[in-house]
Design an enzyme around this catalytic site. Structure first.
Site, PDB file in Angstrom:
ATOM      1  N   HIS A 256      10.712  10.888   2.625  1.00 41.60           N
ATOM      2  CA  HIS A 256      10.426   9.449   2.742  1.00 41.60           C
ATOM      3  C   HIS A 256      10.187   9.042   4.200  1.00 41.60           C
ATOM      4  O   HIS A 256      10.905   8.197   4.754  1.00 41.60           O
ATOM      5  CB  HIS A 256      11.555   8.617   2.123  1.00 41.60           C
ATOM      6  CG  HIS A 256      11.100   7.252   1.684  1.00 41.60           C
ATOM      7  ND1 HIS A 256      11.339   6.760   0.421  1.00 41.60           N
ATOM      8  CD2 HIS A 256      10.393   6.288   2.333  1.00 41.60           C
ATOM      9  CE1 HIS A 256      10.813   5.536   0.319  1.00 41.60           C
ATOM     10  NE2 HIS A 256      10.223   5.236   1.472  1.00 41.60           N
TER      11      HIS A 256
ATOM     12  N   ARG B 125       6.066   4.980  -4.626  1.00 38.64           N
ATOM     13  CA  ARG B 125       7.394   5.105  -5.225  1.00 38.64           C
ATOM     14  C   ARG B 125       7.334   6.251  -6.223  1.00 38.64           C
ATOM     15  O   ARG B 125       6.350   6.400  -6.948  1.00 38.64           O
ATOM     16  CB  ARG B 125       7.808   3.811  -5.943  1.00 38.64           C
ATOM     17  CG  ARG B 125       8.194   2.668  -4.998  1.00 38.64           C
ATOM     18  CD  ARG B 125       9.484   2.936  -4.217  1.00 38.64           C
ATOM     19  NE  ARG B 125       9.832   1.860  -3.303  1.00 38.64           N
ATOM     20  CZ  ARG B 125       9.551   1.824  -2.005  1.00 38.64           C
ATOM     21  NH1 ARG B 125       8.886   2.835  -1.434  1.00 38.64           N
ATOM     22  NH2 ARG B 125       9.925   0.816  -1.252  1.00 38.64           N
TER      23      ARG B 125
HETATM   24  P1  NAP Z   1       0.864  -4.959  -1.461  1.00 36.28           P
HETATM   25  O1  NAP Z   1       0.225  -5.502  -0.227  1.00 36.28           O
HETATM   26  O2  NAP Z   1       1.613  -5.866  -2.358  1.00 36.28           O
HETATM   27  O3  NAP Z   1      -0.305  -4.233  -2.295  1.00 36.28           O
HETATM   28  C1  NAP Z   1      -0.117  -3.705  -3.570  1.00 36.28           C
HETATM   29  C2  NAP Z   1      -1.469  -3.284  -4.134  1.00 36.28           C
HETATM   30  O4  NAP Z   1      -1.270  -2.671  -5.409  1.00 36.28           O
HETATM   31  C3  NAP Z   1      -2.422  -4.471  -4.341  1.00 36.28           C
HETATM   32  O5  NAP Z   1      -3.744  -4.100  -4.067  1.00 36.28           O
HETATM   33  C4  NAP Z   1      -2.247  -4.749  -5.830  1.00 36.28           C
HETATM   34  O6  NAP Z   1      -3.369  -5.360  -6.449  1.00 36.28           O
HETATM   35  C5  NAP Z   1      -2.073  -3.348  -6.365  1.00 36.28           C
HETATM   36  N1  NAP Z   1      -1.412  -3.383  -7.673  1.00 36.28           N
HETATM   37  C6  NAP Z   1      -0.181  -3.860  -7.976  1.00 36.28           C
HETATM   38  N2  NAP Z   1       0.065  -3.744  -9.295  1.00 36.28           N
HETATM   39  C7  NAP Z   1      -1.050  -3.186  -9.833  1.00 36.28           C
HETATM   40  C8  NAP Z   1      -1.419  -2.825 -11.150  1.00 36.28           C
HETATM   41  N3  NAP Z   1      -0.603  -3.025 -12.186  1.00 36.28           N
HETATM   42  N4  NAP Z   1      -2.645  -2.294 -11.337  1.00 36.28           N
HETATM   43  C9  NAP Z   1      -3.491  -2.118 -10.305  1.00 36.28           C
HETATM   44  N5  NAP Z   1      -3.204  -2.418  -9.024  1.00 36.28           N
HETATM   45  C10 NAP Z   1      -1.990  -2.958  -8.799  1.00 36.28           C
HETATM   46  O7  NAP Z   1       1.862  -3.765  -1.110  1.00 36.28           O
HETATM   47  P2  NAP Z   1       1.809  -2.805   0.178  1.00 36.28           P
HETATM   48  O8  NAP Z   1       2.414  -3.474   1.361  1.00 36.28           O
HETATM   49  O9  NAP Z   1       0.433  -2.253   0.310  1.00 36.28           O
HETATM   50  O10 NAP Z   1       2.842  -1.657  -0.272  1.00 36.28           O
HETATM   51  C11 NAP Z   1       2.631  -0.854  -1.442  1.00 36.28           C
HETATM   52  C12 NAP Z   1       3.866  -0.040  -1.742  1.00 36.28           C
HETATM   53  O11 NAP Z   1       4.038   1.004  -0.789  1.00 36.28           O
HETATM   54  C13 NAP Z   1       5.193  -0.798  -1.646  1.00 36.28           C
HETATM   55  O12 NAP Z   1       5.434  -1.560  -2.820  1.00 36.28           O
HETATM   56  C14 NAP Z   1       6.189   0.309  -1.461  1.00 36.28           C
HETATM   57  O13 NAP Z   1       6.633   0.760  -2.735  1.00 36.28           O
HETATM   58  C15 NAP Z   1       5.385   1.426  -0.812  1.00 36.28           C
HETATM   59  N6  NAP Z   1       5.850   1.753   0.552  1.00 36.28           N
HETATM   60  C16 NAP Z   1       6.184   3.033   0.849  1.00 36.28           C
HETATM   61  C17 NAP Z   1       6.616   3.388   2.142  1.00 36.28           C
HETATM   62  C18 NAP Z   1       6.985   4.809   2.492  1.00 36.28           C
HETATM   63  O14 NAP Z   1       7.501   5.046   3.576  1.00 36.28           O
HETATM   64  N7  NAP Z   1       6.734   5.781   1.658  1.00 36.28           N
HETATM   65  C19 NAP Z   1       6.666   2.397   3.141  1.00 36.28           C
HETATM   66  C20 NAP Z   1       6.314   1.101   2.817  1.00 36.28           C
HETATM   67  C21 NAP Z   1       5.912   0.781   1.515  1.00 36.28           C
HETATM   68  P3  NAP Z   1      -3.880  -6.822  -5.984  1.00 36.28           P
HETATM   69  O15 NAP Z   1      -4.598  -6.562  -4.657  1.00 36.28           O
HETATM   70  O16 NAP Z   1      -4.801  -7.243  -7.034  1.00 36.28           O
HETATM   71  O17 NAP Z   1      -2.648  -7.668  -5.823  1.00 36.28           O
END
Ligand code: NAP
Length: 317
Positions: free
Chosen positions: A280, A232
């Site tokens: 995006h 993001r």
């Molecule tokens: P997820 O499975 O919820 O994983 C989030 C990761 O970030 C987890 O490892 C979490 O730690 C870590 N995290 C969260 N808050 C943190 C903090 N304060 N300090 C350190 N680590 C932290 O999410 P995901 O499915 O991988 O997706 C991640 C993000 O990608 C989404 O939220 C979205 O914004 C973005 N996204 C972008 C696109 C695009 O097209 N550009 C597409 C889809 C998603 P823990 O393992 O300890 O919980």
């Protein structure tokens, strides 16, 4: 109502054709369910809806459904839901689709190679008709730091390791993953930044991650590093990133996400030689696989009352 049947409400803020396309795909994936757009439901039908499938729902539309038990989002990112539905007291399940993780991992690999093999520099040299061989750095000598080791970050790390990159990661809770050093906490972040030739951001946007990559943190990167933000826009402080590019602390940034999207005409990022702007596109949702995942989750709920892990509003993702 004796022949009580649970209905599913589709709640989106999409253009009518886009919503209709989702409706068709979801109905195909769940032929036994009755799925209706919330705007087309009678009050009696709304009262029968126990599940809502949503894509950027208007919070007011969810309030039309008095007997809602839980909500399934069609998107992987939840930042907008968390912001707009604060105080919502039913579970909200987001999309976790291995196909999406695979698509994102592919994008991370593509743009990591783009940076590690100096494609921006060679493109610029070609424009100058400049025949100049830059030093080659092998993948095994290129340290990639991945911020966020969730569904997307862990898949991306795995693929980068397969190709031979020297990968480390950072997450909120400590992790133990084969062949990579995993950091957590503030000290862990500082250590990771200190040895990331390429930094990949796959963190959700939360109260803790907004503005995380500011001038102070970017200063910890090795000089002439690369950065890829596929998470993001607001995780990175844009003005600080531009400063870091100007001082050549950061050699090149690949950005797929921005503070405001679409990126405005007046943004300096469009024409900065050290920036690659992507609209995006790193990991678009695949409607077919997404609908199959949603159908599987709803099927397990109908059969056994099981729900997948829901968004945790207190941690913000
Ligand atoms: P997820 O499975 O919820 O994983 C989030 C990761 O970030 C987890 O490892 C979490 O730690 C870590 N995290 C969260 N808050 C943190 C903090 N304060 N300090 C350190 N680590 C932290 O999410 P995901 O499915 O991988 O997706 C991640 C993000 O990608 C989404 O939220 C979205 O914004 C973005 N996204 C972008 C696109 C695009 O097209 N550009 C597409 C889809 C998603 P823990 O393992 O300890 O919980």
């Amino acid at each position: 109502m004796s022949s009580h049947h649970n209905l599913i409400a589709l709640v989106t803020r999409q253009a009518p054709e886009a919503e209709k396309a989702w409706l068709d795909t979801l109905r195909n994936a769940m032929p036994h369910e009755v799925i209706l757009p919330v705007q087309e439901m009678s009050d009696a039908e709304r009262a029968q809806a126990d599940i809502a499938i949503v894509a950027n729902p208007d919070p007011a539309d969810l309030e039309l459904l008095p007997n809602l038990v839980w909500v399934h989002s069609l998107w992987a990112g939840v930042e907008r839901l968390v912001m707009e539905l604060e105080g919502f007291d039913r579970p909200i399940v987001r999309l976790v689709d291995p196909k999406l993780s695979e698509t994102m991992a592919e994008a991370v690999l593509a743009w990591t190679l783009y940076l590690s093999r100096d494609m921006p520099a060679y493109a610029s040299q070609q424009r100058q008709k400049l025949w100049q061989q830059l030093d080659y750095r092998a993948a095994s000598d290129t340290r990639v730091g991945v911020l966020g080791l969730g569904a997307l970050g862990s898949a991306a790390s795995k693929l980068l390791k397969q190709v031979g990159f020297d990968v480390s990661g950072w997450s909120r809770s400590p992790k133990d993953i084969a062949d990579m050093i995993c950091y957590s906490g503030d000290d862990g972040l500082r250590q990771l930044l200190g040895h990331s030739d390429i930094l990949v951001c796959l963190l959700p946007l939360t109260a803790d991650t907004i503005g995380l990559l500011n001038a102070e943190k970017l200063a910890l990167l090795p000089s002439r590093s690369g950065i890829i933000n596929f998470a993001r826009g607001k995780v990175v402080v844009t003005a600080d990133l531009i400063q870091a590019l100007e001082s050549e602390k950061i050699k090149h940034a690949v950005l797929d996400v921005f503070d405001a999207e679409p990126l405005g005409d007046t943004s300096p990022l469009w024409s900065h030689p050290g920036v690659t702007v992507l609209p995006h596109i790193s990991a678009p949702t695949n409607a077919g696989t997404a609908a199959a995942i949603v159908a599987g989750n709803i099927g397990r709920y109908r059969k056994r009352g099981e729900l997948p892990a829901a968004i945790d509003f207190s941690r913000g993702y």
